[in-house]
Motif scaffolding. Structure first.
Motif, PDB file in Angstrom:
ATOM      1  N   LEU A 170       3.106  -3.609  -0.770  1.00  0.00           N
ATOM      2  CA  LEU A 170       4.465  -4.008  -0.643  1.00  0.00           C
ATOM      3  C   LEU A 170       5.472  -2.965  -1.551  1.00  0.00           C
ATOM      4  CD1 LEU A 170       7.062  -5.571   0.613  1.00  0.00           C
ATOM      5  CD2 LEU A 170       6.382  -7.281  -1.591  1.00  0.00           C
ATOM      6  N   ASP A 171       5.119  -2.977  -2.625  1.00  0.00           N
ATOM      7  CA  ASP A 171       6.034  -2.090  -3.490  1.00  0.00           C
ATOM      8  C   ASP A 171       5.874  -0.680  -3.259  1.00  0.00           C
ATOM      9  OD1 ASP A 171       7.379  -4.418  -4.444  1.00  0.00           O
ATOM     10  OD2 ASP A 171       5.920  -4.543  -5.978  1.00  0.00           O
ATOM     11  N   GLN A 172       4.831  -0.341  -3.267  1.00  0.00           N
ATOM     12  CA  GLN A 172       4.282   1.339  -3.033  1.00  0.00           C
ATOM     13  C   GLN A 172       4.468   1.853  -1.551  1.00  0.00           C
ATOM     14  OE1 GLN A 172       1.218   2.343  -6.018  1.00  0.00           O
ATOM     15  NE2 GLN A 172       1.203   0.150  -6.543  1.00  0.00           N
ATOM     16  N   LEU A 173       4.000   0.918  -0.650  1.00  0.00           N
ATOM     17  CA  LEU A 173       3.995   1.655   0.713  1.00  0.00           C
ATOM     18  C   LEU A 173       5.279   1.146   1.578  1.00  0.00           C
ATOM     19  CD1 LEU A 173       0.404   1.752   1.707  1.00  0.00           C
ATOM     20  CD2 LEU A 173       1.743   3.524   0.878  1.00  0.00           C
ATOM     21  N   ILE A 174       5.169  -0.253   1.673  1.00  0.00           N
ATOM     22  CA  ILE A 174       5.945  -0.827   2.833  1.00  0.00           C
ATOM     23  C   ILE A 174       7.656  -0.533   2.287  1.00  0.00           C
ATOM     24  CG2 ILE A 174       6.759  -2.924   3.999  1.00  0.00           C
ATOM     25  CD1 ILE A 174       3.999  -4.027   3.853  1.00  0.00           C
ATOM     26  N   THR A 175       7.857  -1.141   1.379  1.00  0.00           N
ATOM     27  CA  THR A 175       9.178  -1.091   0.756  1.00  0.00           C
ATOM     28  C   THR A 175      10.069   0.131   0.885  1.00  0.00           C
ATOM     29  OG1 THR A 175       9.020  -3.282  -0.671  1.00  0.00           O
ATOM     30  CG2 THR A 175      10.883  -1.710  -0.775  1.00  0.00           C
ATOM     31  N   PRO A 176       9.436   1.172   0.253  1.00  0.00           N
ATOM     32  CA  PRO A 176       9.929   2.549   0.088  1.00  0.00           C
ATOM     33  C   PRO A 176       9.972   3.079   1.539  1.00  0.00           C
ATOM     34  CG  PRO A 176       8.074   2.605  -0.905  1.00  0.00           C
ATOM     35  CD  PRO A 176       8.148   1.303  -0.779  1.00  0.00           C
ATOM     36  N   GLN A 177       9.065   3.039   1.981  1.00  0.00           N
ATOM     37  CA  GLN A 177       8.810   3.780   3.745  1.00  0.00           C
ATOM     38  C   GLN A 177       9.838   3.060   4.647  1.00  0.00           C
ATOM     39  OE1 GLN A 177       5.196   4.640   5.008  1.00  0.00           O
ATOM     40  NE2 GLN A 177       4.324   5.203   3.153  1.00  0.00           N
ATOM     41  N   PHE A 178       9.768   1.673   4.676  1.00  0.00           N
ATOM     42  CA  PHE A 178      10.627   1.071   5.584  1.00  0.00           C
ATOM     43  C   PHE A 178      11.985   1.361   5.200  1.00  0.00           C
ATOM     44  CE2 PHE A 178      13.056  -2.622   7.235  1.00  0.00           C
ATOM     45  CZ  PHE A 178      12.383  -2.405   8.605  1.00  0.00           C
ATOM     46  N   GLU A 179      12.353   1.072   3.803  1.00  0.00           N
ATOM     47  CA  GLU A 179      13.907   1.228   3.831  1.00  0.00           C
ATOM     48  C   GLU A 179      14.645   2.587   4.037  1.00  0.00           C
ATOM     49  OE1 GLU A 179      14.338  -0.262  -0.438  1.00  0.00           O
ATOM     50  OE2 GLU A 179      14.336  -2.258   0.398  1.00  0.00           O
ATOM     51  N   LYS A 180      13.606   3.831   3.845  1.00  0.00           N
ATOM     52  CA  LYS A 180      13.928   4.989   3.990  1.00  0.00           C
ATOM     53  C   LYS A 180      14.116   5.074   5.618  1.00  0.00           C
ATOM     54  CE  LYS A 180      12.493   9.893   3.388  1.00  0.00           C
ATOM     55  NZ  LYS A 180      11.552  10.668   2.802  1.00  0.00           N
ATOM     56  N   ARG A 181      13.380   4.803   6.207  1.00  0.00           N
ATOM     57  CA  ARG A 181      13.185   4.729   7.910  1.00  0.00           C
ATOM     58  C   ARG A 181      14.399   3.774   8.438  1.00  0.00           C
ATOM     59  NH1 ARG A 181       8.272   4.498  11.809  1.00  0.00           N
ATOM     60  NH2 ARG A 181       9.125   4.745  13.665  1.00  0.00           N
ATOM     61  N   PHE A 182      14.738   2.795   7.708  1.00  0.00           N
ATOM     62  CA  PHE A 182      15.519   1.661   8.500  1.00  0.00           C
ATOM     63  C   PHE A 182      16.619   1.369   7.412  1.00  0.00           C
ATOM     64  CE2 PHE A 182      11.566   1.410  11.193  1.00  0.00           C
ATOM     65  CZ  PHE A 182      12.218   1.771  12.131  1.00  0.00           C
ATOM     66  N   PRO A 183      17.577   2.034   7.103  1.00  0.00           N
ATOM     67  CA  PRO A 183      18.324   1.842   5.726  1.00  0.00           C
ATOM     68  C   PRO A 183      19.312   0.731   6.375  1.00  0.00           C
ATOM     69  CG  PRO A 183      19.115   3.737   6.730  1.00  0.00           C
ATOM     70  CD  PRO A 183      17.872   3.505   7.416  1.00  0.00           C
ATOM     71  N   GLN A 184      19.636   0.408   7.429  1.00  0.00           N
ATOM     72  CA  GLN A 184      20.368  -0.674   7.860  1.00  0.00           C
ATOM     73  C   GLN A 184      20.032  -2.115   7.519  1.00  0.00           C
ATOM     74  OE1 GLN A 184      18.661   1.260   9.886  1.00  0.00           O
ATOM     75  NE2 GLN A 184      18.341   0.320  11.971  1.00  0.00           N
ATOM     76  N   TYR A 185      18.460  -2.309   7.299  1.00  0.00           N
ATOM     77  CA  TYR A 185      18.226  -3.520   6.889  1.00  0.00           C
ATOM     78  C   TYR A 185      18.212  -3.697   5.456  1.00  0.00           C
ATOM     79  CZ  TYR A 185      17.316  -3.451  11.884  1.00  0.00           C
ATOM     80  OH  TYR A 185      17.569  -3.124  13.195  1.00  0.00           O
ATOM     81  N   ASP A 186      18.206  -4.932   4.918  1.00  0.00           N
ATOM     82  CA  ASP A 186      18.014  -5.351   3.667  1.00  0.00           C
ATOM     83  C   ASP A 186      16.575  -6.071   3.602  1.00  0.00           C
ATOM     84  OD1 ASP A 186      18.070  -6.052   1.002  1.00  0.00           O
ATOM     85  OD2 ASP A 186      19.704  -7.560   1.089  1.00  0.00           O
ATOM     86  N   LEU A 187      15.662  -5.544   2.950  1.00  0.00           N
ATOM     87  CA  LEU A 187      14.370  -6.220   3.413  1.00  0.00           C
ATOM     88  C   LEU A 187      14.070  -7.163   2.151  1.00  0.00           C
ATOM     89  CD1 LEU A 187      11.360  -6.107   5.096  1.00  0.00           C
ATOM     90  CD2 LEU A 187      10.523  -4.439   3.029  1.00  0.00           C
ATOM     91  N   LYS A 188      13.740  -8.378   2.675  1.00  0.00           N
ATOM     92  CA  LYS A 188      13.610  -9.468   1.696  1.00  0.00           C
ATOM     93  C   LYS A 188      12.355 -10.075   1.981  1.00  0.00           C
ATOM     94  CE  LYS A 188      18.507 -10.911   1.581  1.00  0.00           C
ATOM     95  NZ  LYS A 188      18.635 -10.370   0.042  1.00  0.00           N
ATOM     96  N   PHE A 189      11.216 -10.032   1.004  1.00  0.00           N
ATOM     97  CA  PHE A 189       9.921 -10.456   1.306  1.00  0.00           C
ATOM     98  C   PHE A 189       9.494 -11.670   0.724  1.00  0.00           C
ATOM     99  CE2 PHE A 189       5.269  -9.497   1.388  1.00  0.00           C
ATOM    100  CZ  PHE A 189       5.178  -8.574   2.710  1.00  0.00           C
ATOM    101  N   VAL A 190       9.246 -12.672   1.046  1.00  0.00           N
ATOM    102  CA  VAL A 190       8.891 -14.032   0.625  1.00  0.00           C
ATOM    103  C   VAL A 190       7.278 -13.896   0.485  1.00  0.00           C
ATOM    104  CG1 VAL A 190       8.893 -16.331   0.710  1.00  0.00           C
ATOM    105  CG2 VAL A 190      10.803 -15.031   1.594  1.00  0.00           C
ATOM    106  N   ALA A 191       6.574 -13.862  -0.486  1.00  0.00           N
ATOM    107  CA  ALA A 191       4.969 -13.796  -0.631  1.00  0.00           C
ATOM    108  C   ALA A 191       4.717 -15.100  -1.178  1.00  0.00           C
ATOM    109  CB  ALA A 191       4.809 -12.867  -1.896  1.00  0.00           C
ATOM    110  N   VAL A 192       3.936 -15.966  -0.206  1.00  0.00           N
ATOM    111  CA  VAL A 192       3.417 -16.983  -0.361  1.00  0.00           C
ATOM    112  C   VAL A 192       1.835 -17.045   0.277  1.00  0.00           C
ATOM    113  CG1 VAL A 192       5.417 -18.493  -0.944  1.00  0.00           C
ATOM    114  CG2 VAL A 192       4.801 -18.045   1.474  1.00  0.00           C
ATOM    115  N   GLY A 193       1.248 -18.233   0.100  1.00  0.00           N
ATOM    116  CA  GLY A 193      -0.097 -18.407   0.711  1.00  0.00           C
ATOM    117  C   GLY A 193       0.332 -18.446   2.292  1.00  0.00           C
TER     118      GLY A 193
END
Length: 504
Positions: free
Chosen positions: A49-72
């Motif tokens: 999440l922190d090292q791949l998904i968040t930086p890459q997704f936010e760079k490609r889609f800056p119009q979205y505020d990614l909120k990640f809920v990590a649970v089972g």
């Protein structure tokens, strides 16, 4: 405009100015639209999440505020069913299938993103003797832990949170000879069995601390989270005691398989769903760029997850890169899911395509995989270019394009007949490529024996046709003739063999 001096106090007139922004400044001032992803904790705890998904997704889609809920996974699905998200990532097949059947997924099936496997970890002393007795047998390992626990030598820490990992744990207890209840948990809640109710990283930390009486602690974990925590030294006192499930073990080779799928929440259930953002996130997770990054994380030698969004095509033989236009290029092989043990991709379409310039794929041949995934493609190449094997979206897999590299097509020209009649010579033969020609020219070359070839005629070839017949006028005497196909930038030139003729 006249300017007056402003003075605070009674009688002061306050003028409010409204500034209207346009252009880039206004765009930057717009608020990002939230995109809520309900996901299993292992995606976060593994570092993906922190090292791949968040930086890459936010760079490609800056119009979205990614909120990640990590649970089972169980809780993530419950949250998604309650309309508390736009995207779901899960790794519990049974729970996800019910989620889809109940209409909560926008697409009729989840998109597979990645896979790894579950392993069992415990103390270096291994009081249950798993390394000796059940190194490649998860069910046997659980039985050994239960026996050691009953003897006061070991403990087992369960996530106990209905997560994908917890579901897999219960599957293993269900296959074992250990007495278990209707939920496939050790019957009666024995004192050696502890429910943590925590995410994967915290469960591993609790297992390492092992604040229980009666020996060292064991647990089951996904490999990705374990590798992240051992690499950053958060986990140092646990070792892998069981992995690489044997095919002969109970449950089979794929018992410990751990597959992650991603879903867009259906706006028919919840109109407030950010469907555009959700589909952008699904496309991102199954993009070639993200899949390539995943294969290298945290290292190519020891990846925490294996990319699984695309089918894998395995050819029985790699074709030569230089091809005679007269010959067929034949490709045989198999197409299968990247996930081990997945069902055969019977019926998936595989296409052989050429990518010339400009970039517009041209389909040369296509085939549908047999019940075993076997495919066969066959085509004559009409021009040089890069060849690709392409598949459309199929079941849970995303469209793929696999490069075979650049192929150079060499023209094939034959001079089959040469006949003199008066002062003319009639020539005939065959030429390939026989289709798709644009500015192709056939040259007739002639020379006196021992001399140099000169072009005595050029003929613009039609777009199609493999046979040619033409005439050239030559002075009397002995001549040697050949023909040459020329189409610069399309194919490599081809030259026929030399034929002799006597002109009266």
């Amino acid at each position: 405009m006249r300017r007056g001096r402003g003075r605070r106090g009674a009688g002061t007139i306050v003028i409010a100015l409204t500034l209207t922004l346009t252009g880039p400044a206004a765009a930057g001032a717009q608020q990002k639209r939230p995109l809520v992803v309900q996901s299993t904790t292992s995606v976060r705890d593994s570092g993906v999440l922190d090292q791949l998904i968040t930086p890459q997704f936010e760079k490609r889609f800056p119009q979205y505020d990614l909120k990640f809920v990590a649970v089972g996974t169980g809780q993530a699905i419950t949250n998604a069913r309650a309309g508390q998200g736009d995207v779901l990532i899960g790794h519990s097949p049974a729970l996800e299938e019910q989620f889809v059947r109940d209409g909560f997924s926008f697409e009729p099936v989840g998109r597979t993103v990645m896979w790894n496997d579950f392993v069992i970890v415990g103390p270096a002393s291994d009081p249950a003797g798993i390394l000796r007795a059940a190194r490649n047998d998860a069910v046997g390992a659980f039985e050994a832990i239960a026996a050691a626990g009953a003897a006061g030598r070991a403990n087992f820490v369960s996530r106990g949170d209905n997560s994908g990992t917890n579901t897999k744990e219960r599957d293993i207890w269900g296959l074992s000879r250990v007495a278990h209840d209707a939920r496939n948990e050790p019957a009666g809640g024995p004192p050696w069995y502890h429910k943590a109710g925590l995410g994967m990283a915290d469960t591993l930390r609790l297992t390492q601390q092992c604040p229980f009486a009666g020996g060292g602690c064991y647990t089951i974990t996904d490999r990705g989270t374990l590798q992240q925590l051992t690499s950053n030294r958060a986990i140092t006192a646990l070792q892998t005691v069981m992995d690489d499930e044997a095919a002969s073990a109970r449950g089979g080779r794929n018992l410990m398989l751990n597959v992650y799928n991603v879903y867009a929440i259906n706006p028919r259930k919840f109109p407030s769903v950010n469907l555009q953002g959700a589909l952008a996130f699904l496309d991102f997770m199954t993009s070639q760029a993200f899949q390539d990054a995943l294969a290298r994380f945290p290292s190519r030698q020891r990846p925490g997850f294996f990319p699984a969004a695309f089918p894998k095509v395995k050819l029985s033989r790699t074709p030569d890169r230089t091809v005679d236009a007269r010959d067929f290029v034949t490709l045989t092989g198999t197409v299968a899911s990247a996930v081990p043990g997945a069902d055969p991709l019977s019926g998936i379409s595989l296409r052989l395509a050429r990518l010339p310039t400009p970039v517009t794929p041209v389909v040369l041949d296509r085939d549908r995989a047999s019940s075993t995934g076997a495919v066969r493609l066959r085509s004559r190449l009409t021009r040089s270019g890069t060849l690709f094997l392409r598949t459309p979206r199929f079941r849970n897999l995303s469209p793929s394009s696999q490069s075979l590299g650049r192929f150079t097509v060499r023209a094939s020209v034959s001079l089959q007949s040469v006949r003199a009649s008066g002062g003319a010579v009639a020539l005939g033969g065959r030429i390939f490529p026989a289709t798709g020609r644009r500015r192709a020219v056939l040259q007739v070359r002639a020379r006196r024996p021992g001399g140099r070839f000169d072009v005595v005629r050029r003929v613009r070839l039609p777009r199609t046709g493999s046979r040619y017949r033409l005439r050239v006028n030559l002075p009397g005497g002995r001549w040697q003739l050949s023909t040459r196909y020329v189409d610069p930038g399309v194919v490599s030139s081809g030259v026929s063999r030399v034929r002799s003729v006597s002109v009266p």
